[in-house]
Scaffold this motif. Structure first.
Motif, PDB file in Angstrom:
ATOM      1  N   UNK A 604      55.580  80.438  60.683  1.00  0.00           N
ATOM      2  CA  UNK A 604      55.212  79.072  61.043  1.00  0.00           C
ATOM      3  C   UNK A 604      56.411  78.415  61.703  1.00  0.00           C
ATOM      4  N   UNK A 605      56.192  77.815  62.832  1.00  0.00           N
ATOM      5  CA  UNK A 605      57.227  76.997  63.446  1.00  0.00           C
ATOM      6  C   UNK A 605      57.043  75.565  62.971  1.00  0.00           C
ATOM      7  N   UNK A 606      58.122  74.972  62.448  1.00  0.00           N
ATOM      8  CA  UNK A 606      58.006  73.630  61.887  1.00  0.00           C
ATOM      9  C   UNK A 606      58.921  72.650  62.604  1.00  0.00           C
ATOM     10  N   UNK A 607      58.479  71.413  62.625  1.00  0.00           N
ATOM     11  CA  UNK A 607      59.316  70.309  63.075  1.00  0.00           C
ATOM     12  C   UNK A 607      60.369  70.069  61.992  1.00  0.00           C
ATOM     13  N   UNK A 608      61.316  69.192  62.250  1.00  0.00           N
ATOM     14  CA  UNK A 608      62.342  68.922  61.234  1.00  0.00           C
ATOM     15  C   UNK A 608      61.969  67.739  60.346  1.00  0.00           C
ATOM     16  N   UNK A 609      60.723  67.302  60.436  1.00  0.00           N
ATOM     17  CA  UNK A 609      60.272  66.210  59.575  1.00  0.00           C
ATOM     18  C   UNK A 609      58.941  66.571  58.929  1.00  0.00           C
ATOM     19  N   UNK A 611      55.673  64.652  56.548  1.00  0.00           N
ATOM     20  CA  UNK A 611      55.077  63.460  55.941  1.00  0.00           C
ATOM     21  C   UNK A 611      54.639  63.819  54.531  1.00  0.00           C
ATOM     22  N   UNK A 612      55.090  63.029  53.589  1.00  0.00           N
ATOM     23  CA  UNK A 612      54.762  63.254  52.187  1.00  0.00           C
ATOM     24  C   UNK A 612      53.879  62.112  51.698  1.00  0.00           C
ATOM     25  N   UNK A 613      52.683  62.447  51.200  1.00  0.00           N
ATOM     26  CA  UNK A 613      51.753  61.454  50.652  1.00  0.00           C
ATOM     27  C   UNK A 613      51.602  61.726  49.165  1.00  0.00           C
ATOM     28  N   UNK A 614      51.856  60.707  48.351  1.00  0.00           N
ATOM     29  CA  UNK A 614      51.821  60.864  46.891  1.00  0.00           C
ATOM     30  C   UNK A 614      50.750  59.959  46.303  1.00  0.00           C
ATOM     31  N   UNK A 639      63.090  64.700  55.770  1.00  0.00           N
ATOM     32  CA  UNK A 639      63.700  65.618  56.732  1.00  0.00           C
ATOM     33  C   UNK A 639      63.685  67.039  56.182  1.00  0.00           C
ATOM     34  N   UNK A 640      63.355  67.988  57.035  1.00  0.00           N
ATOM     35  CA  UNK A 640      63.414  69.401  56.671  1.00  0.00           C
ATOM     36  C   UNK A 640      64.773  69.943  57.117  1.00  0.00           C
ATOM     37  N   UNK A 641      65.537  70.449  56.156  1.00  0.00           N
ATOM     38  CA  UNK A 641      66.884  70.936  56.450  1.00  0.00           C
ATOM     39  C   UNK A 641      66.914  72.467  56.390  1.00  0.00           C
ATOM     40  N   UNK A 642      67.465  73.055  57.451  1.00  0.00           N
ATOM     41  CA  UNK A 642      67.651  74.505  57.533  1.00  0.00           C
ATOM     42  C   UNK A 642      66.346  75.273  57.325  1.00  0.00           C
ATOM     43  N   UNK A 643      65.229  74.657  57.738  1.00  0.00           N
ATOM     44  CA  UNK A 643      63.946  75.343  57.669  1.00  0.00           C
ATOM     45  C   UNK A 643      63.344  75.425  56.291  1.00  0.00           C
ATOM     46  N   UNK A 656      50.427  65.509  49.083  1.00  0.00           N
ATOM     47  CA  UNK A 656      49.997  66.140  50.333  1.00  0.00           C
ATOM     48  C   UNK A 656      51.188  66.149  51.285  1.00  0.00           C
ATOM     49  N   UNK A 657      51.525  67.338  51.789  1.00  0.00           N
ATOM     50  CA  UNK A 657      52.630  67.492  52.737  1.00  0.00           C
ATOM     51  C   UNK A 657      52.059  67.872  54.095  1.00  0.00           C
ATOM     52  N   UNK A 658      52.452  67.142  55.116  1.00  0.00           N
ATOM     53  CA  UNK A 658      51.969  67.394  56.473  1.00  0.00           C
ATOM     54  C   UNK A 658      53.166  67.666  57.378  1.00  0.00           C
ATOM     55  N   UNK A 659      53.137  68.822  58.033  1.00  0.00           N
ATOM     56  CA  UNK A 659      54.263  69.246  58.859  1.00  0.00           C
ATOM     57  C   UNK A 659      53.751  69.566  60.254  1.00  0.00           C
TER      58      UNK A 659
END
Length: 660
Positions: A604-609, A611-614, A639-643, A656-659
């Motif tokens: 999976x290629x991911x952005x560096x951010x 969205x977290x919904x709680x 922020x997503x650090x080092x993948x 819910x995590x949205x990437x």
């Protein structure tokens, strides 16, 4: 000295607690997220809506009519109506009286004949459906049919009064000519009132006939005259449902076959629709509602129109010739089943036929020339046993002979296990049934323990429609059930299991959908409302988070190679949304302790951010209410650090995590 020692001891204890909290470690779970295709699609119908006219869901709820028994058709024709004396509130026969005239040749057979002796004291009053809700600043359309018989009655004076009898709006309508005529007027209330009444008085003396006395807000869904309550439809729209199942539920079956839901009677002109007592008027001893009837102002055309408005597939359920097996269990003989089968064939033509067909022409004349493109139909609600299977075979053969592309929903009975359930599944598998409807109302503990329910289902067998489910905080059919956070959390955990098994489960819906605060029979329910406003339960927000984030393709998320289905109180599912170019992960923590997850994405290629919904609450017994919705989703960006995706999962929460 004792005081100083006590203070020192307290300070020492607090220090220990502080350092203990500081040193407390949050357990981290290391999860693998594999973006490799599983070749399992999330169906657009995965999360939908179940509608049944229970708890005043239609009349008094979604259908925005404000007058009870507007055409005097109840078994007791004056239900909802009073003829009060202004001083004693007892019938004022000296000033006038009302009688009911019946014409059995008509479906709307009753009307009121009103004799007015003088024009000062006679009053006719309607109490509304648990009152009449009015909003200051909005307008309300009054209409009534009237025939001037004799005398010199020159005007009908209509007032809206509040609970204390204070006038909040008034309008006078001039009566002209003879014969039946329809009259219209508009109210503009001077204040907001939850439980107003309609009051009718007369100018002059004489005799008039009145029928279809109706009051609607102008502010309806899409502004349709005589339409649906806007705030309630908006909540449905916000769910982004994949389907709308209607009209139920046990109401499809009826207590007797005569009281079953007959769709053809609900597509004629509104004033000609035959009223029928609601099955739930005395369904439960704890909430007897003898004044609960069906006007069918919300009929099959309106259901199809609503599904279209919502962008949802219409899913009608029809009687299979079996009355409710919890009531009379009345059966149509097999040799007399043809009219029931024909109803199903005619409904498909009504929904999908062009204007050259008999029923397609009727739909066109109603106002919808374009077909509704219906893809699903249900045969029976939750019938069981050999009698159901025998009838299902007849329906399936006839429907697929004429409409091979229609998908038929069959049923496995009212329970998620047991003799009837096992028998139904065995027989339906033999018949190569397409989609089997399963119902389960059970404890939160059951939902938490059954997140792996469909892991074991035959991948080559029929698909599953989880058509009715809800966690019961006290017990099934208990009036004290609550829509608390525990029930919602357990449903969320269970739903990750539905999603993980999307190759088997293709449709799901919570039930029941609506409940009037003063008119309910069954709890819990997804959306609660009164005459003025509505609120969404925690269970609603769970449904919304799953439905709004269903994705298009299932992918795998695991811990040590195993799916998360309750071990360590963690549940999870993951999807890709190829249209939005997102990866979506749903995680439920049913523990009282916060935990942490570190997710390693593969393929999976991911952005560096992200969205977290709680969605969570401090107490498992917490609820939303009319005053405030405290249990709502809260969103933040991380922020997503080092993948590596490192996220804290609060205690007792759905995340819910949205990437991108």
């Amino acid at each position: 000295m004792k005081t100083r020692s006590k203070i020192f001891a307290t300070a020492f204890s607090l220090s220990l607690a502080f350092f203990s909290a500081q040193n407390k470690t949050i357990k981290t779970h290391f999860l693998d997220l594999d973006g490799t295709s599983t070749n399992i699609k999330i169906q657009p119908t995965m999360y939908g809506i179940f509608f049944e006219d229970i708890n005043f869901a239609a009349d008094g709820g979604l259908y925005a009519e404000l007058i009870k028994n507007r055409s005097f058709e109840f078994d007791e024709p004056l239900t909802g109506w009073k003829q009060p004396n202004t001083k004693t509130l007892s019938p004022n026969l000296d000033s006038g009286f009302l009688t009911i005239i019946t014409d059995k040749s008509k479906t709307n057979k009753n009307y009121a004949r009103i004799t007015v002796w003088n024009d000062k004291n006679y009053i006719l009053e309607n109490e509304g459906l648990r009152g009449i809700g009015l909003h200051q600043g909005e307008k309300y359309d009054l209409s009534f049919n009237l025939e001037n018989i004799s005398g010199n009655i020159s005007a009908i004076n209509t007032n809206l009064i509040d609970e204390n009898g204070t006038l909040i709006s008034s309008v006078s309508t001039i009566i002209k000519g003879g014969g039946w005529q329809k009259y219209n007027a508009v109210f503009s209330p001077s204040k907001t009132v939850e439980k107003a009444k309609l009051e009718i008085t007369f100018t002059g003396k004489g005799i008039v006939n009145m029928d279809m006395i109706s009051l609607f807000p102008q502010e309806t869904w899409k502004g349709r005259k005589g339409g649906l309550r806007k705030d309630l439809v908006q909540k449905l729209y916000d769910l982004q449902p994949g389907f709308l199942r209607f009209p139920g539920g046990c109401i499809v079956e009826g207590r007797t076959l005569a009281e079953r839901y007959q769709w053809k009677k609900t597509i004629v002109k509104v004033e000609d629709r035959e009223n029928l007592i609601n099955k739930w008027n005395n369904g439960f001893a704890h909430r007897l509602t003898p004044d609960y009837w069906q006007s069918f102002g919300l009929g099959f055309f309106e259901y199809f129109q609503l599904a279209e408005d919502l962008g949802a597939e219409p899913l009608p359920i029809l009687s299979c010739g079996m009355a409710c097996q919890f009531n009379t269990a009345e059966l149509v003989k097999m040799e007399d089943l043809d009219p029931y089968v024909q109803d199903a064939l005619d409904l498909i033509e009504f929904a999908n036929g062009d204007s050259n067909t008999k029923w397609g022409k009727i739909r066109t004349e109603i106002g919808h020339s374009k077909p509704f493109n219906m893809k699903f139909i249900g045969v029976g609600n939750e019938q069981w046993g050999a009698d159901y299977i025998e009838r299902y075979k007849v329906f399936e053969k006839a429907i697929h002979a004429k409409y091979p592309d229609i998908k038929i929903i069959s049923g496995s009975g009212p329970s998620p296990d047991g003799e009837f359930f096992d028998y139904g599944w065995k027989e339906l598998k033999k018949l190569n049934a397409q989609i089997v409807d399963e119902h389960y109302y059970n404890s939160p503990e059951w939902f938490l323990k059954n997140a792996d329910r469909y892991d074991k289902y035959d991948r080559r067998g029929p698909k599953v429609f989880a058509g009715e489910y809800a966690a019961q905080s006290v017990g099934v059919v208990k009036p004290d059930n609550k829509n608390n956070w525990l029930t919602a959390l357990s449903e969320a955990a269970f739903m990750t299991g539905l999603e993980r098994n999307a190759d088997v489960v293709t449709m799901t819906s919570y039930a029941p959908l609506f409940a009037h605060a003063d008119g309910w029979q069954w709890t819990p329910d997804l959306i609660w409302f009164n005459n003025l406003k509505s609120y969404a339960t925690p269970n609603y927000y769970v449904q919304k988070l799953f439905s709004n984030n269903k994705g298009t393709d299932l992918i795998k998320i695991s811990e040590n190679g195993n799916p998360l289905k309750g071990e360590n109180n963690l549940y999870a599912s993951a999807v890709r949304d190829l249209k939005k170019e997102e990866t979506i992960i749903k995680i439920v923590n049913s523990s009282s302790q916060e935990t942490s997850v570190e997710i390693n994405p593969k393929n999976i290629k991911t952005d560096n951010r992200l969205t977290k919904i709680v969605l969570t609450s401090a107490g498992l017994s917490d609820e939303n209410n009319f005053q405030s919705e405290t249990i709502i989703p809260k969103e933040e960006v991380q922020t997503i650090k080092k993948g590596k995706i490192s996220v804290e999962i609060p205690a007792n929460s759905l995340v819910v995590l949205k990437i991108k």
